[in-house]
Scaffold this motif. Structure first.
Motif, PDB file in Angstrom:
ATOM      1  N   ARG A 195       4.031   5.392  -5.786  1.00 38.51           N
ATOM      2  CA  ARG A 195       3.906   5.369  -7.257  1.00 38.51           C
ATOM      3  C   ARG A 195       2.931   6.445  -7.733  1.00 38.51           C
ATOM      4  N   VAL A 196       1.826   6.591  -7.001  1.00 35.15           N
ATOM      5  CA  VAL A 196       0.841   7.611  -7.363  1.00 35.15           C
ATOM      6  C   VAL A 196       1.469   8.996  -7.269  1.00 35.15           C
ATOM      7  N   ALA A 197       2.249   9.235  -6.217  1.00 34.64           N
ATOM      8  CA  ALA A 197       2.911  10.534  -6.065  1.00 34.64           C
ATOM      9  C   ALA A 197       3.859  10.786  -7.238  1.00 34.64           C
ATOM     10  N   THR A 200      10.396   8.887 -14.550  1.00 33.27           N
ATOM     11  CA  THR A 200       9.272   8.221 -13.892  1.00 33.27           C
ATOM     12  C   THR A 200       9.510   6.712 -13.817  1.00 33.27           C
ATOM     13  N   ILE A 260       9.897   4.612 -10.348  1.00 36.49           N
ATOM     14  CA  ILE A 260       8.949   3.541 -10.017  1.00 36.49           C
ATOM     15  C   ILE A 260       9.698   2.210  -9.903  1.00 36.49           C
ATOM     16  N   ARG A 300       3.614   9.494 -10.242  1.00 35.91           N
ATOM     17  CA  ARG A 300       2.798   9.723 -11.448  1.00 35.91           C
ATOM     18  C   ARG A 300       2.239  11.144 -11.479  1.00 35.91           C
ATOM     19  N   HIS A 301       1.925  11.685 -10.312  1.00 30.23           N
ATOM     20  CA  HIS A 301       1.464  13.083 -10.255  1.00 30.23           C
ATOM     21  C   HIS A 301       2.569  14.027 -10.713  1.00 30.23           C
ATOM     22  N   GLU A 340       2.276   1.724  -3.428  1.00 31.47           N
ATOM     23  CA  GLU A 340       1.306   2.263  -4.385  1.00 31.47           C
ATOM     24  C   GLU A 340       1.110   3.761  -4.186  1.00 31.47           C
ATOM     25  N   LYS A 341       1.089   4.196  -2.931  1.00 32.22           N
ATOM     26  CA  LYS A 341       0.975   5.633  -2.671  1.00 32.22           C
ATOM     27  C   LYS A 341       2.180   6.381  -3.239  1.00 32.22           C
ATOM     28  N   ASP A 396       0.835  -1.209   0.000  1.00 29.66           N
ATOM     29  CA  ASP A 396       0.000   0.000   0.000  1.00 29.66           C
ATOM     30  C   ASP A 396       0.868   1.256   0.000  1.00 29.66           C
ATOM     31  N   ARG A 420       4.957  13.210 -12.747  1.00 32.66           N
ATOM     32  CA  ARG A 420       5.062  12.975 -14.193  1.00 32.66           C
ATOM     33  C   ARG A 420       4.010  13.785 -14.942  1.00 32.66           C
ATOM     34  N   ARG A 421       2.779  13.742 -14.436  1.00 31.88           N
ATOM     35  CA  ARG A 421       1.699  14.495 -15.064  1.00 31.88           C
ATOM     36  C   ARG A 421       2.031  15.984 -15.106  1.00 31.88           C
TER      37      ARG A 421
END
Length: 186
Positions: A126-128, A165, A169, A130-131, A123-124, A120, A133-134
């Motif tokens: 990875r989400v950070a 990214t 990751i 990806r943000h 995943e948090k 978990d 990256r965006r």
């Protein structure tokens, strides 16, 4: 003209996600005592929430024991309560101004729960990433649209952001795999 976008800021933010993830992993118990296990605990002290390490000294006298030496006698009960209510599964033994926290052996079910928590956290992280990256891709598109950079430079910068990214990751995946192996080791 590709200097219009500074990729070092995006790299710094991705590195920050890795640092936060490492901190989260350090708080997971692996069967060995570590002073870092108590890092997420805050204590109601002097009218505000304070990290445990600002009201007590945390040491590891043995492999399966954590000692918390509270500086102010009046805070012992509050520190004890904070540790018990932290959902870390610790049951401190109060001995004057010192709290001794024995670490029981981890059973297989608890090990699997800890691995799930580690995933978990991953995943948090990875989400950070990806943000970030965006945000990087948006900055490239915005610069392209404003004619600050050419399409070729935009494509090159986008590829560099994507590579950062992917590398970050990949590092998160390596760290969670190492932690999983450490947790499952009996």
């Amino acid at each position: 003209m590709a200097d219009a976008i500074d990729l070092s800021d995006f790299q710094r933010r991705m590195d920050g996600a890795i640092t936060a993830f490492k901190s989260d992993l350090a708080s997971l118990r692996t069967g060995r005592a570590s002073a870092n296990l108590l890092d997420p605990i805050t204590v109601e002290a002097y009218g505000s929430q304070m990290p445990l390490n600002q009201v007590a000294n945390v040491t590891v006298p043995e492999a399966r024991m954590i000692a918390v030496n509270v500086w102010d006698k009046t805070m012992v009960g509050k520190v004890d309560k904070a540790i018990r209510e932290s959902n870390l599964g610790f049951n401190p033994i109060v001995d004057g101004q010192t709290l001794r926290i024995p670490l029981p052996e981890l059973n297989e079910q608890r090990r699997k729960e800890l691995v799930k928590i580690a995933h978990d956290y991953a995943e948090k992280a990875r989400v950070a990433v990806r943000h970030v990256r965006r945000d990087g891709m948006d900055a490239v598109k915005k610069a392209e649209k404003a004619s600050e950079i050419s399409q070729d430079d935009g494509r090159t910068l986008s590829e560099r952001v994507q590579k950062m990214t992917d590398d970050t990751i990949g590092r998160i995946d390596e760290l969670v795999a190492e932690k999983e192996q450490e947790i499952m080791q009996v």
